[in-house]
Design a protein around this motif. Structure first.
Motif: not given
Length: 195
Positions: A103-115
């Motif tokens: 879940q942490g990796l998924k959230e990290w990726t979402q934040g990264f891609l959002e920017v």
């Protein structure tokens, strides 16, 4: 007490979030931080403002909390720009279940891609094929199954996916900041290799 030289880990930042009344995981914001440092050279002030906004507070509750949040940005920038290539996304560690880590990796990726998506196509034009592919592959991570059982196979898969995210972040930073880190500059400049 200064925390300047103390390495921040996931639990440290999560505890700081809790002190501000937030249960959110730091992973999403860390993904945003990494991409923002690469694409926008995010300043310390802008970072503190972004974290406070995310936590729903006007400012950090005290100097220790502010120093911890700024230390988080500083250590991320140092790792991304360092020649040691020892950058690690701020994710839950082995103390957490595999499901929580996924879940942490998924959230990290979402934040990264959002920017990256917010930055539009401008920066993308100068990217190498390798970076474009790495970023495109990350989209798959936003849909990963997080309800994982603890098993060596799942552990290995999650490690490989995390490594992909880590490499994508370093590649993005390196391409946006040519010459930093000095990856190719291993030879002694006084003794150039003779070809």
């Amino acid at each position: 007490m200064s925390l300047i030289n103390e390495r921040q880990d996931f639990a440290d930042i999560a505890d700081t979030f809790l002190l501000h009344g937030s249960m959110q995981s730091p992973a999403f914001l860390d993904g945003r931080l990494c991409a923002s440092l690469a694409l926008h050279d995010l300043s310390a002030e802008a970072w503190l403002e972004a974290v406070c906004l995310s936590l729903g507070v006007e400012q950090p509750r005290d100097e220790v909390a502010a120093e911890r949040l700024l230390g988080w940005r500083r250590q991320t920038l140092e790792a991304l720009s360092g020649s040691e290539l020892n950058f690690e996304p701020l994710l839950p560690d082995e103390l957490f279940s595999l499901a929580e880590r996924a879940q942490g990796l998924k959230e990290w990726t979402q934040g990264f891609l959002e920017v990256i998506e917010d930055a539009g196509d401008g920066p993308r034009k100068g990217w190498s094929e390798a970076l474009r592919e790495a970023i495109d592959d990350l989209h798959g991570l936003t849909a990963i199954e997080t309800d994982l059982e603890d098993s060596p196979e799942n552990e290995n898969d999650l490690f490989a996916l995390t490594e992909h995210a880590r490499m994508a972040a370093m590649l993005l930073y390196t391409e946006q900041h040519p010459g930093k880190p000095q990856v190719e500059q291993v030879d002694d400049p006084k003794n150039p290799p003779s070809h």
